[in-house]
Design a protein around this motif. Structure first.
Motif, PDB file in Angstrom:
ATOM      1  N   ALA A  89       0.837  -1.207   0.000  1.00  0.00           N
ATOM      2  CA  ALA A  89       0.000   0.000   0.000  1.00  0.00           C
ATOM      3  C   ALA A  89       0.867   1.251   0.000  1.00  0.00           C
ATOM      4  CB  ALA A  89      -0.934  -0.006   1.205  1.00  0.00           C
ATOM      5  N   PHE A  90       1.949   1.233   0.791  1.00  0.00           N
ATOM      6  CA  PHE A  90       2.836   2.399   0.811  1.00  0.00           C
ATOM      7  C   PHE A  90       3.462   2.628  -0.556  1.00  0.00           C
ATOM      8  CE2 PHE A  90       7.221   4.070   1.501  1.00  0.00           C
ATOM      9  CZ  PHE A  90       6.843   5.385   1.723  1.00  0.00           C
ATOM     10  N   ASP A  91       3.890   1.558  -1.218  1.00  0.00           N
ATOM     11  CA  ASP A  91       4.472   1.708  -2.553  1.00  0.00           C
ATOM     12  C   ASP A  91       3.473   2.338  -3.520  1.00  0.00           C
ATOM     13  OD1 ASP A  91       6.851   0.617  -1.714  1.00  0.00           O
ATOM     14  OD2 ASP A  91       6.372  -1.414  -2.391  1.00  0.00           O
ATOM     15  N   ALA A  92       2.198   1.908  -3.424  1.00  0.00           N
ATOM     16  CA  ALA A  92       1.162   2.446  -4.306  1.00  0.00           C
ATOM     17  C   ALA A  92       0.892   3.918  -4.007  1.00  0.00           C
ATOM     18  CB  ALA A  92      -0.130   1.637  -4.163  1.00  0.00           C
ATOM     19  N   VAL A  93       0.880   4.282  -2.724  1.00  0.00           N
ATOM     20  CA  VAL A  93       0.648   5.682  -2.338  1.00  0.00           C
ATOM     21  C   VAL A  93       1.826   6.554  -2.769  1.00  0.00           C
ATOM     22  CG1 VAL A  93       0.444   7.261  -0.369  1.00  0.00           C
ATOM     23  CG2 VAL A  93      -0.895   5.148  -0.414  1.00  0.00           C
ATOM     24  N   ARG A  94       3.045   6.075  -2.552  1.00  0.00           N
ATOM     25  CA  ARG A  94       4.238   6.859  -2.869  1.00  0.00           C
ATOM     26  C   ARG A  94       4.334   7.174  -4.360  1.00  0.00           C
ATOM     27  NH1 ARG A  94       9.778   4.247  -0.975  1.00  0.00           N
ATOM     28  NH2 ARG A  94       8.834   2.578  -2.221  1.00  0.00           N
ATOM     29  N   GLU A  95       3.844   6.263  -5.189  1.00  0.00           N
ATOM     30  CA  GLU A  95       3.856   6.515  -6.636  1.00  0.00           C
ATOM     31  C   GLU A  95       2.978   7.698  -7.007  1.00  0.00           C
ATOM     32  OE1 GLU A  95       2.905   3.212  -9.096  1.00  0.00           O
ATOM     33  OE2 GLU A  95       4.529   1.960  -8.322  1.00  0.00           O
ATOM     34  N   ARG A  96       1.873   7.863  -6.280  1.00  0.00           N
ATOM     35  CA  ARG A  96       0.911   8.917  -6.627  1.00  0.00           C
ATOM     36  C   ARG A  96       1.096  10.187  -5.810  1.00  0.00           C
ATOM     37  NH1 ARG A  96      -5.048   6.811  -7.954  1.00  0.00           N
ATOM     38  NH2 ARG A  96      -5.005   8.932  -8.789  1.00  0.00           N
ATOM     39  N   VAL A  97       1.666  10.068  -4.613  1.00  0.00           N
ATOM     40  CA  VAL A  97       1.787  11.228  -3.722  1.00  0.00           C
ATOM     41  C   VAL A  97       3.220  11.300  -3.192  1.00  0.00           C
ATOM     42  CG1 VAL A  97       0.845  12.417  -1.708  1.00  0.00           C
ATOM     43  CG2 VAL A  97      -0.621  10.878  -3.034  1.00  0.00           C
ATOM     44  N   GLY A  99       6.446  12.589  -1.129  1.00  0.00           N
ATOM     45  CA  GLY A  99       6.589  13.225   0.175  1.00  0.00           C
ATOM     46  C   GLY A  99       5.890  12.523   1.306  1.00  0.00           C
ATOM     47  N   THR A 100       5.266  11.374   1.021  1.00  0.00           N
ATOM     48  CA  THR A 100       4.604  10.631   2.093  1.00  0.00           C
ATOM     49  C   THR A 100       5.634   9.935   2.964  1.00  0.00           C
ATOM     50  OG1 THR A 100       4.345   8.745   0.604  1.00  0.00           O
ATOM     51  CG2 THR A 100       2.472  10.237   0.816  1.00  0.00           C
ATOM     52  N   GLU A 101       5.259   9.701   4.214  1.00  0.00           N
ATOM     53  CA  GLU A 101       6.157   9.055   5.167  1.00  0.00           C
ATOM     54  C   GLU A 101       5.541   7.741   5.627  1.00  0.00           C
ATOM     55  OE1 GLU A 101       8.591  10.085   9.311  1.00  0.00           O
ATOM     56  OE2 GLU A 101       7.276  11.587   8.382  1.00  0.00           O
ATOM     57  N   HIS A 102       6.363   6.692   5.642  1.00  0.00           N
ATOM     58  CA  HIS A 102       5.912   5.372   6.050  1.00  0.00           C
ATOM     59  C   HIS A 102       6.360   5.113   7.489  1.00  0.00           C
ATOM     60  CE1 HIS A 102       5.899   0.734   5.235  1.00  0.00           C
ATOM     61  NE2 HIS A 102       4.774   1.153   5.761  1.00  0.00           N
ATOM     62  N   HIS A 103       5.440   4.602   8.308  1.00  0.00           N
ATOM     63  CA  HIS A 103       5.736   4.240   9.690  1.00  0.00           C
ATOM     64  C   HIS A 103       5.467   2.741   9.836  1.00  0.00           C
ATOM     65  CE1 HIS A 103       5.556   8.609  10.392  1.00  0.00           C
ATOM     66  NE2 HIS A 103       4.440   8.568   9.679  1.00  0.00           N
ATOM     67  N   THR A 105       6.338   0.173  11.808  1.00  0.00           N
ATOM     68  CA  THR A 105       5.939  -0.464  13.076  1.00  0.00           C
ATOM     69  C   THR A 105       4.477  -0.180  13.383  1.00  0.00           C
ATOM     70  OG1 THR A 105       8.190  -0.281  13.949  1.00  0.00           O
ATOM     71  CG2 THR A 105       6.426  -0.637  15.545  1.00  0.00           C
ATOM     72  N   ALA A 106       4.061   1.049  13.149  1.00  0.00           N
ATOM     73  CA  ALA A 106       2.668   1.437  13.399  1.00  0.00           C
ATOM     74  C   ALA A 106       1.733   1.037  12.268  1.00  0.00           C
ATOM     75  CB  ALA A 106       2.582   2.942  13.610  1.00  0.00           C
ATOM     76  N   ARG A 107       2.300   0.639  11.120  1.00  0.00           N
ATOM     77  CA  ARG A 107       1.529   0.323   9.905  1.00  0.00           C
ATOM     78  C   ARG A 107       0.716   1.535   9.453  1.00  0.00           C
ATOM     79  NH1 ARG A 107      -2.023  -4.759  10.369  1.00  0.00           N
ATOM     80  NH2 ARG A 107      -2.480  -3.983  12.453  1.00  0.00           N
ATOM     81  N   MET A 108       1.371   2.673   9.335  1.00  0.00           N
ATOM     82  CA  MET A 108       0.708   3.919   8.968  1.00  0.00           C
ATOM     83  C   MET A 108       1.470   4.639   7.867  1.00  0.00           C
ATOM     84  SD  MET A 108      -0.161   5.281  12.820  1.00  0.00           S
ATOM     85  CE  MET A 108      -1.577   6.316  12.481  1.00  0.00           C
ATOM     86  N   ILE A 109       0.754   5.508   7.156  1.00  0.00           N
ATOM     87  CA  ILE A 109       1.332   6.410   6.169  1.00  0.00           C
ATOM     88  C   ILE A 109       0.824   7.812   6.489  1.00  0.00           C
ATOM     89  CG2 ILE A 109       1.600   6.969   3.718  1.00  0.00           C
ATOM     90  CD1 ILE A 109       0.650   4.111   3.093  1.00  0.00           C
ATOM     91  N   SER A 110       1.725   8.802   6.440  1.00  0.00           N
ATOM     92  CA  SER A 110       1.296  10.170   6.730  1.00  0.00           C
ATOM     93  C   SER A 110       1.853  11.139   5.704  1.00  0.00           C
ATOM     94  CB  SER A 110       1.743  10.591   8.140  1.00  0.00           C
ATOM     95  OG  SER A 110       3.155  10.611   8.228  1.00  0.00           O
ATOM     96  N   LEU A 111       1.150  12.252   5.570  1.00  0.00           N
ATOM     97  CA  LEU A 111       1.579  13.365   4.723  1.00  0.00           C
ATOM     98  C   LEU A 111       1.203  14.654   5.424  1.00  0.00           C
ATOM     99  CD1 LEU A 111       2.656  14.448   1.939  1.00  0.00           C
ATOM    100  CD2 LEU A 111       0.254  14.492   1.218  1.00  0.00           C
ATOM    101  N   LYS A 112       2.204  15.492   5.716  1.00  0.00           N
ATOM    102  CA  LYS A 112       1.938  16.786   6.346  1.00  0.00           C
ATOM    103  C   LYS A 112       2.166  17.878   5.312  1.00  0.00           C
ATOM    104  CE  LYS A 112       1.040  17.696  10.046  1.00  0.00           C
ATOM    105  NZ  LYS A 112       1.519  17.758  11.417  1.00  0.00           N
ATOM    106  N   GLN A 113       1.092  18.583   4.953  1.00  0.00           N
ATOM    107  CA  GLN A 113       1.169  19.696   4.018  1.00  0.00           C
ATOM    108  C   GLN A 113       0.845  21.023   4.685  1.00  0.00           C
ATOM    109  OE1 GLN A 113      -0.049  18.288  -0.254  1.00  0.00           O
ATOM    110  NE2 GLN A 113      -1.758  17.799   1.094  1.00  0.00           N
TER     111      GLN A 113
END
Length: 250
Positions: A89-97, A99-103, A105-113
């Protein structure tokens, strides 16, 4: 597709100035509130109603579904958070967005704009054991996403309570305390008896057979004799982190 980054006022001004016809203006106004992606309906109005934009719950969604929804929220200029996601999922998100950050251990993705004021008071996130870290990190990353300083204290469960007591003065300096524990779930009661701050207890599914995947910890926490202890669902680190942030920002 409507431009959900424009406010209703902007759309009405564009209509008034002749830059939009009636049908286009109506479609854009609809897009300010929600956007139908087929597999999901993005709630663009949630931040206006609640103060926080929609968060993507990624479990059981495909990487493509997560990436599309993440992209739509990001395109609207929002900070974006997704929970319960895997590497695909992170790979798919990173392709489209970018600057995203993968976490992981927490199994999360974040983007701060959008940067908001960081809180001066901190939230403590405490684990009974190292095995509780994935849930605790979900709580900690959530709290940090909403601009709260976080004090992490790990592996201080009741089997060696002296470890907790060695850090208790640091814990007392925080404003809200999240306590994450599996097994019998005793740690929140101990912490609750030592502090004058709200304690949010998070039962985890960590433990052997009779822990019933976190039910034993959940029931133990719900029956806490310590005052000021509230309980969220099993493994719900996001819910605990969000609630802690809400309390800390009051």
């Amino acid at each position: 597709m409507s431009d959900s980054s424009r406010s209703v006022e902007d759309i009405l001004e564009a209509f008034k100035g002749g830059d939009l016809n009636l049908d286009a203006a109506l479609e854009e106004i609809r897009g300010c509130y929600f956007q139908d992606l087929g597999h999901s309906t993005v709630d663009h109005d949630r931040e206006q109603r609640t103060g926080a934009a929609e968060v993507i719950y990624g479990e059981y969604k495909t990487p493509e579904q997560i990436a599309e929804k993440f992209h739509v929220l990001a395109e609207a200029g929002r900070n974006v958070l997704a929970t319960r996601v895997n590497d695909r999922a992170f790979d798919a998100v990173r392709e489209r967005v970018p600057g995203t950050e993968h976490h992981p251990t927490a199994r999360m993705i974040s983007l701060k704009q959008v940067q908001t004021d960081r809180q001066s008071t901190a939230i403590a996130v405490i684990t009974a054991g190292t095995s509780d870290l994935p849930v605790a990190e979900e709580a900690a990353i959530t709290a940090e996403f909403y601009d709260n300083p976080v004090l992490r204290i790990n592996d201080v469960g009741v089997a060696g309570v002296h470890r907790l007591l060695a850090r208790i003065e640091e814990i007392r300096e925080t404003r809200v305390i999240v306590v994450v524990a599996g097994m019998e779930g005793a740690l929140p009661s101990v912490v609750g008896g030592l502090v004058d701050k709200p304690v949010i207890a998070v039962p985890t599914s960590v433990g052997y057979g009779a822990s019933f995947n976190g039910i034993a910890a959940l029931l133990g926490m719900l029956n806490s004799c310590a005052s000021g202890v509230s309980v969220v669902n099993i493994d719900n680190g996001f819910g605990a982190g969000f609630l802690a942030s809400t309390i800390n920002r009051l």
